[in-house]
Scaffold this active site. Sequence first.
Site, short mmCIF file in Angstrom:
data_model
loop_
_atom_site.label_atom_id
_atom_site.label_comp_id
_atom_site.label_asym_id
_atom_site.label_seq_id
_atom_site.Cartn_x
_atom_site.Cartn_y
_atom_site.Cartn_z
N CYS A 1 34.20 -33.90 15.49
CA CYS A 1 35.62 -33.73 15.82
C CYS A 1 36.48 -34.20 14.66
CB CYS A 1 35.96 -34.48 17.10
SG CYS A 1 35.46 -36.21 17.12
N THR B 1 26.90 -39.46 21.33
CA THR B 1 27.74 -39.76 20.18
C THR B 1 27.62 -41.23 19.79
OG1 THR B 1 29.29 -38.03 20.81
CG2 THR B 1 30.09 -39.68 19.27
#
EC number: 1.2.1.10
Length: 307
Positions: free
Chosen positions: A131, A167
């Site tokens: 991201c 993550t």
Amino acid sequence: MSKKLKAAIIGPGNIGTDLVMKMLRSEWIEPVWMVGIDPESDGLKRARRFGLKTTAEGVDGLLPHVLEDDIRIAFDATSAYVHAENSRKLNEWGVLMVDLTPAAIGRYCVLRVNIKQNVGKLEMNVNMVTCGGQATSPMVAGVSRVQPVGYGKIVAKVFSRSIGPGTRKNIEEFNRTNAGAIEKVGGGKEGNAIIVLNTAHASFMICYTIHFFIKTEPDENPIIPSVHPIIAELQNYFPGYRLKNRPLFYRNPFSIFIEFEPLADYLXNYPGNLDIMTPPALPTLDIFPDKIAIATIQLPCLEPHLP
């Protein structure tokens, strides 16, 4: 193109679930399978409610169905540690792999910078960076095309709840891949990146600070006109993407501040990083229908795999 491209999503966590919700609105791609490893996971249960087929046997549980269900594309939202093997197994069957982990074994693919070139080459594995990479690499590219960037550093601040277990296990890979994107995509000579998890209070916003060390004195006259069109174009994919305030020029380094307000498809209150990670994965293949229709590119034939 007469029919949708059929896809499998590997990893029923935050990113995988958000990706399914966006695919369900797509006119050109159909999510068919959700792949996980825990039969009781909320993500697999949710995928079944959406009408997807599911397996809790990992990629090995998907392989027997690739031909029957005409799976052409897989989106891996698992972990950098297992992605290489997932990709190898599906590539052998002619399935294209879009990597949403920080594994970065394929070409870096970033909106506004190199997405069309990578798709046009029909790479069997493309990496969506992270991201942070999607949000910041275009800014670095915008600066480096008018002034040489000797060193770039990004600081990503996200709300802790939006970061799933996959993550969290890949924080080091996240930082390393973002740093690599500054160099390989953004054009900086050297890159660095850190992520800061905000556990103090809930926030809809995800914030990115990009620090630039320019080889010469930073000149805002060419820099500002170079980055503003990039911001406008990224807003086509990320409507909540914007400059938090005017770039701060004070000799070297200078800084650009980005904030992002998400669409909230999944984890409706705190999805910041998801809405930056998943939209680029869909446009990665957005030009496939036209190119396939005019035979500019051809997808690999799906044939029974011989061990």
